[in-house]
Scaffold this active site. Sequence first.
Site, PDB file in Angstrom:
ATOM      1  N   GLU A 117       0.773  -1.203   0.115  1.00 21.49           N
ATOM      2  CA  GLU A 117      -0.043  -0.031  -0.114  1.00 21.49           C
ATOM      3  C   GLU A 117       0.797   1.202  -0.051  1.00 21.49           C
ATOM      4  OE1 GLU A 117      -2.780   1.535  -0.346  1.00 21.49           O
ATOM      5  OE2 GLU A 117      -4.049   1.325   1.217  1.00 21.49           O
ATOM      6  N   ASP A 118       0.320   2.275  -0.792  1.00 17.26           N
ATOM      7  CA  ASP A 118       1.266   3.603  -0.630  1.00 17.26           C
ATOM      8  C   ASP A 118       1.118   4.272   0.656  1.00 17.26           C
ATOM      9  OD1 ASP A 118      -1.582   4.321  -0.978  1.00 17.26           O
ATOM     10  OD2 ASP A 118      -1.257   5.401  -2.392  1.00 17.26           O
ATOM     11  N   ASP A 154      -3.045   6.107   6.278  1.00 13.10           N
ATOM     12  CA  ASP A 154      -3.128   7.521   7.136  1.00 13.10           C
ATOM     13  C   ASP A 154      -4.019   7.355   8.347  1.00 13.10           C
ATOM     14  OD1 ASP A 154      -4.033  10.010   7.609  1.00 13.10           O
ATOM     15  OD2 ASP A 154      -3.921  10.680   5.462  1.00 13.10           O
ATOM     16  N   PHE A 212      -0.944  17.124   3.048  1.00 20.57           N
ATOM     17  CA  PHE A 212      -1.669  16.250   2.039  1.00 20.57           C
ATOM     18  C   PHE A 212      -0.444  16.268   0.914  1.00 20.57           C
ATOM     19  CE2 PHE A 212      -3.932  14.559  -1.555  1.00 20.57           C
ATOM     20  CZ  PHE A 212      -4.732  13.563  -1.090  1.00 20.57           C
ATOM     21  N   ARG A 239      -0.275  11.380 -10.288  1.00 22.06           N
ATOM     22  CA  ARG A 239       0.624  10.268 -10.244  1.00 22.06           C
ATOM     23  C   ARG A 239       1.882  10.397 -11.088  1.00 22.06           C
ATOM     24  NH1 ARG A 239      -3.378   7.123  -7.439  1.00 22.06           N
ATOM     25  NH2 ARG A 239      -5.483   7.277  -8.174  1.00 22.06           N
TER      26      ARG A 239
END
Length: 216
Positions: free
Chosen positions: A131-132, A135, A184, A197
């Site tokens: 997973e990137d 959070d 963010f 991206r």
Amino acid sequence: MAEENYIKITESMYSLQHFTIPKHYEEAVESVILPHGLIMNRIERMARDIHECFNDESLKILCILKGGYQFCNDLTHYIKALNRGSGKSIQLGIDFLRVKSYKNDQSSGEVNIIGGDDLTHLKDKNVLIVEDIVDTGRTMERLLKTLEKYQPKSVKVAALLIKDHNRGTGYKPDYIGFQVPDKFIVGYALDYNEFYRDLNHICVISESGKKKYSIS
Ligand code: HPA
Ligand code: MG
């Protein structure tokens, strides 16, 4: 004192002028938080840590799309290199799952698992979720719960990034690349409404970028 097994980034210290940024994002990012080279170096080490944890068994990689595709690609690249260059080799299988919970820079609170292959073949297998970013941890907790029903032998999670706030569930992945400040961030496949991206460094989004690419 025991050292954390990931790198803590406490501030966004790199100015845009020291790196190459695509012209179309020059105004839309504020600073570079993780240069692409550093990301790659860290992933190479994460691959080694993962490779050391498994014996000559097979490992089913579950790439979480879309944001995880770049990390998954680079991580498997380094694991494959270890398979060729060390005495031990771990056979990899790769599956994909699509998960979506963000609109603009806010989590929608609900986690949508959209599509993906039939996962019944994960039964009795070692699974590595890639997973990137973790959070709040809610997406991952929900996903782990969903995977339980396929009765894998083991499930580990590799996340390139975690956030430094404690608004979340307290969930921590097994392998972590970096802890980043609660801003963010975009790039290296992390998006803001599907944009960014195609940026290779991980950057903090700017106010004008948020405005330019916001959706209602
Ligand atoms: N950037 C992109 N995607 C995300 C983030 C972020 O900071 N947090 C959770 N998903
Ligand atoms: Mg993600």
